[in-house]
Enzyme design. Structure first.
Site, PDB file in Angstrom:
ATOM      1  N   GLU A  37       0.704  -1.005   0.057  1.00 55.37           N
ATOM      2  CA  GLU A  37       0.215   0.276   0.058  1.00 55.37           C
ATOM      3  C   GLU A  37       0.949   1.240  -0.097  1.00 55.37           C
ATOM      4  OE1 GLU A  37      -2.201  -0.102   3.901  1.00 55.37           O
ATOM      5  OE2 GLU A  37      -2.815   2.508   3.332  1.00 55.37           O
ATOM      6  N   ASP A  92      -1.190  -1.343   5.659  1.00 51.19           N
ATOM      7  CA  ASP A  92      -1.417  -0.400   7.269  1.00 51.19           C
ATOM      8  C   ASP A  92      -1.736  -1.410   8.333  1.00 51.19           C
ATOM      9  OD1 ASP A  92       0.198   0.825   6.246  1.00 51.19           O
ATOM     10  OD2 ASP A  92      -0.605   2.670   5.816  1.00 51.19           O
ATOM     11  N   ASP A 119      -4.425  -0.486  10.201  1.00 53.45           N
ATOM     12  CA  ASP A 119      -5.436   0.025  10.742  1.00 53.45           C
ATOM     13  C   ASP A 119      -6.388  -0.304   9.635  1.00 53.45           C
ATOM     14  OD1 ASP A 119      -4.543   1.142   8.275  1.00 53.45           O
ATOM     15  OD2 ASP A 119      -4.000   3.028   9.151  1.00 53.45           O
ATOM     16  N   ASP A 174      -8.094   1.909   7.454  1.00 53.81           N
ATOM     17  CA  ASP A 174      -8.053   1.863   5.997  1.00 53.81           C
ATOM     18  C   ASP A 174      -7.356   0.997   5.479  1.00 53.81           C
ATOM     19  OD1 ASP A 174      -9.112   4.304   5.101  1.00 53.81           O
ATOM     20  OD2 ASP A 174      -7.630   5.302   5.646  1.00 53.81           O
TER      21      ASP A 174
END
Ligand code: TTJ
Length: 639
Positions: free
Chosen positions: A427, A500, A502, A504
């Site tokens: 990403e 990541d 998280d 997102d």
């Protein structure tokens, strides 16, 4: 146990012994799946009574001891002596193999499907089972233990003569089942489906296992499968308000169809035979598809929405964004195919075709604006499909002529043996940069993706094929997609999604998985797809460094090193906060990293499909649910 039983019944008991010896033959499996089948098996009998019009409420309770009680307000399982067996009919139902609940009461027997084996199998596989029947003002009761009769049917009390019904309670045998704890959500899903499929039937599910109180849910859909379609479209945007509904009977096949288009590009059609899902479709679904293809083409020509010079709309064009339920009831369903999930009865094809063609033609004549919207959407789909075909032909020709031109952003590995190689889909360009520096060049390739990748559930094929990130992945993997897919051309043994840690990042991973699942499902099935697991925390103390991959792990490390002011704790918000060395140490080094292997339960594939279609819709809420539930089909595998 009563010892007056005749030779006949000794044979009967042996019959149920066979069920205990080879339970899998009768209920498919002894896993959680088989366990829940027991409930469906009992509930199916009560649903039969409802289909006959004799019962309107079914009450299912998971008791505190994990036994399950099913109550209906039907006529009551007959208690009179069955002439052939010489014992009460209810005892036949529970002790004779393959004696289902049908005693010439009319209506359709729903329990005719894959594992429709009847109440005696449930009895055989339970530590104990008790049945209570209210009929003619009396309450009759019998108890069985591991299928064996404990005492002859007896009257244990009286009741209002108007009050009739059956009540069955059973406790699954842990000697048989690997799992004996019922899952409320699994039962909820199936009972909701049952209620949608049987309009006007009220099904109550209750869970008495919680100290905090009773958990209860009632499913009651007056609109039947019409409401099922509304429910499936709940997170999508319908392109017209009506749910089209057709119903009729032909050649002894009772047909019900509900459908509505939404503004997405995928089809979600689910078919059922006698309330049993047929994930592989069959003649009933073929009849439905044939009817809508023909009817819409006829309409589009007559209404001059399609010019004489233009080609017919294909079935795929018309079904773009279509949500539909095809539900039929048939006397003697024949299931075919490897998993026996495909309907084979030829009369079903004609029956569905004729009911739908006739009623849809009429509907379109009466509702020209809806008809026009569907035709226009199909014509757009036809054009997009044509554009996509051209784009694909172009890439195909390119591959054939000048070999593969690998994407510019790909930092490929030097080893050419796929078994040794892995590709990280990363990403963001900055994390991609670190990964390129960190990697082991021989075996690790890096493909950075910019931002969120396209949601393939929401885009048309031409747009998908035109998308740079998706094109880059397809060419890098080397396998091609859909009908061109060839796993022997796979260039990397492991495809590792690195995002990541998280919300997102989880969303991006979900979009990636959706793409892989829709376009190259074999990669997931054959275990080539992985999720990287970056750490959440870094702890530094006295020149030493620890990484923690969860809150629990951080706590455990702190327990060990002590909690004092020398601890320097960093919470990583993204891959970008790590330098190349840290990224290598924590997430990429095959010796130390944690990888999650993405797997797929093939048996549950159709359910996953339903999950993807219902949860990857337009509105945010359900999607979040999916992200959180992601772990369900991602198995933790430390490698
Ligand atoms: C059969 O025809 C005569 C009238 O009763 C019909 C019958 O069997 N009804 C019936 C069976 N209602 N409910 C059941 C039933 C309910 C449960 C919960 C479990 C079983 C095995 C049967």
């Amino acid at each position: 146990m009563n010892t007056d039983y005749t030779a006949d019944q000794i044979q009967i008991l042996e019959g149920l012994e066979a069920v205990r010896k080879r339970p899998g033959m009768y209920i498919g499996s002894t896993s959680s799946r088989g366990l829940h089948h027991l409930v469906y098996e009992i509930v199916d009998n009560a649903v039969d009574e409802a289909l006959g019009g004799y019962c309107d409420t079914i009450d299912v309770t998971i008791n505190a001891d994990n036994s399950v009680t099913v109550i209906d307000n039907g006529r009551g399982i007959p208690v009179g002596i069955n002439q052939k067996a010489g014992i009460p009919a209810v005892e036949v139902v529970f002790t004779i193999l393959h004696a289902g609940g049908k005693f010439g009461g009319g209506g359709y027997k729903v329990s005719g499907g894959l594992h429709g084996v009847g109440a005696s199998v449930v009895n055989a596989l339970s530590i104990w089972l008790e049945v209570e029947i209210r009929i003619d003002g009396k309450i009759h009761k019998q108890r069985y233990e591991r299928g064996q009769v404990c005492y002859p049917l007896k009257v244990i009390g009286t009741c209002d003569p108007d009050e009739t019904g059956s009540k069955v309670t059973f406790l699954p045998d842990p000697d048989i089942f690997e799992e004996t704890i019922f899952d409320y959500d699994i039962l909820k899903q199936r009972l909701r489906e049952m209620a949608f499929l049987t309009k006007d039937l009220k099904i109550i599910l209750r869970d008495l296992r919680h100290e905090e109180g009773v958990v209860e849910k009632t499913f009651h859909y007056e609109g039947g499968i019409r409401e099922f379609v509304t429910y499936l479209n709940r997170s999508k945007t319908p392109i017209y308000p009506d749910v089209l509904y057709f119903e009729g009977k032909k050649d002894n096949v009772y047909v019900e169809v509900a459908m509505q288009h939404n503004d997405s590009y995928t089809e979600s059609a689910y078919s059922f035979v006698n309330n049993i899902n047929t994930p592989e479709g069959g003649t009933h679904l073929a009849g439905f598809r044939n009817a809508i293809t023909k009817t819409f083409n006829d309409y589009a020509r007559t209404a001059k929405l399609l010019k004489d010079s233009e080609a017919n709309l294909s079935g795929d064009d018309i079904r773009e964004g279509l949500t539909a339920i095809v539900s039929i009831k048939i006397e003697d369903p024949q299931f075919e195919g490897q998993t026996k999930q495909k309907l084979g009865n030829s009369e079903a094809r004609g029956a569905v075709d004729s009911v739908v063609s006739e009623q849809l033609t009429y509907y379109l004549e009466q509702n020209p604006s809806v008809a026009k919207q569907i035709c226009e959407k199909s014509i757009l789909a036809q054009r997009a499909r044509e554009a996509a075909r051209k784009a694909r032909d172009l890439t195909r020709r390119k591959t054939a002529l000048d070999g593969m031109t690998l994407p510019g952003k790909l930092a490929d590995c030097s080893d050419k043996n796929p078994e040794n190689c892995e590709i990280f889909i990363v990403e963001g360009d900055s994390a991609g940069g670190s990964a390129k520096t960190a990697r082991s060049r021989a075996t690790q390739a890096i493909l950075p993706l910019r931002g969120k990748i396209l949601n393939v559930e929401k885009a048309r094929l031409d747009k998908i094929y035109g998308n740079a990130e998706i094109k880059a992945m397809i060419t890098a993997f080397g396998t091609g997609i859909h009908e061109d897919f060839d796993i022997t051309k796979l260039r990397y043994g492991k495809i590792i999604i690195m995002t990541d840690a998280d919300v997102d990042g989880a969303h991006i991973a979900t979009l990636m998985l959706t793409f892989l699942y829709r376009f190259m499902p074999e990669l997931i099935k054959k275990g080539h797809v992985y999720l990287a697991k970056p750490p959440l925390y870094k702890l530094e103390k006295n020149k030493k460094t620890w990484y923690a991959y969860s809150d629990e792990e951080l706590a455990a490390i702190l327990d060990e090193v002590g909690r004092d002011q020398n601890n320097k704790i960093q919470r990583y918000k993204g891959l970008g906060e790590m330098d190349a060395d840290q990224l290598w140490d924590t997430t990429m080094d095959p010796e130390k990293r944690i990888l999650l292997k993405v797997s797929m339960d093939e048996e549950a594939e159709s359910e996953i499909d339903l999950t993807f279609t219902t949860l990857m819709g337009d509105k945010v809420e359900p999607r979040r649910e999916f992200i959180e539930a992601n772990a369900q089909f991602v198995k933790n595998l430390d490698i």
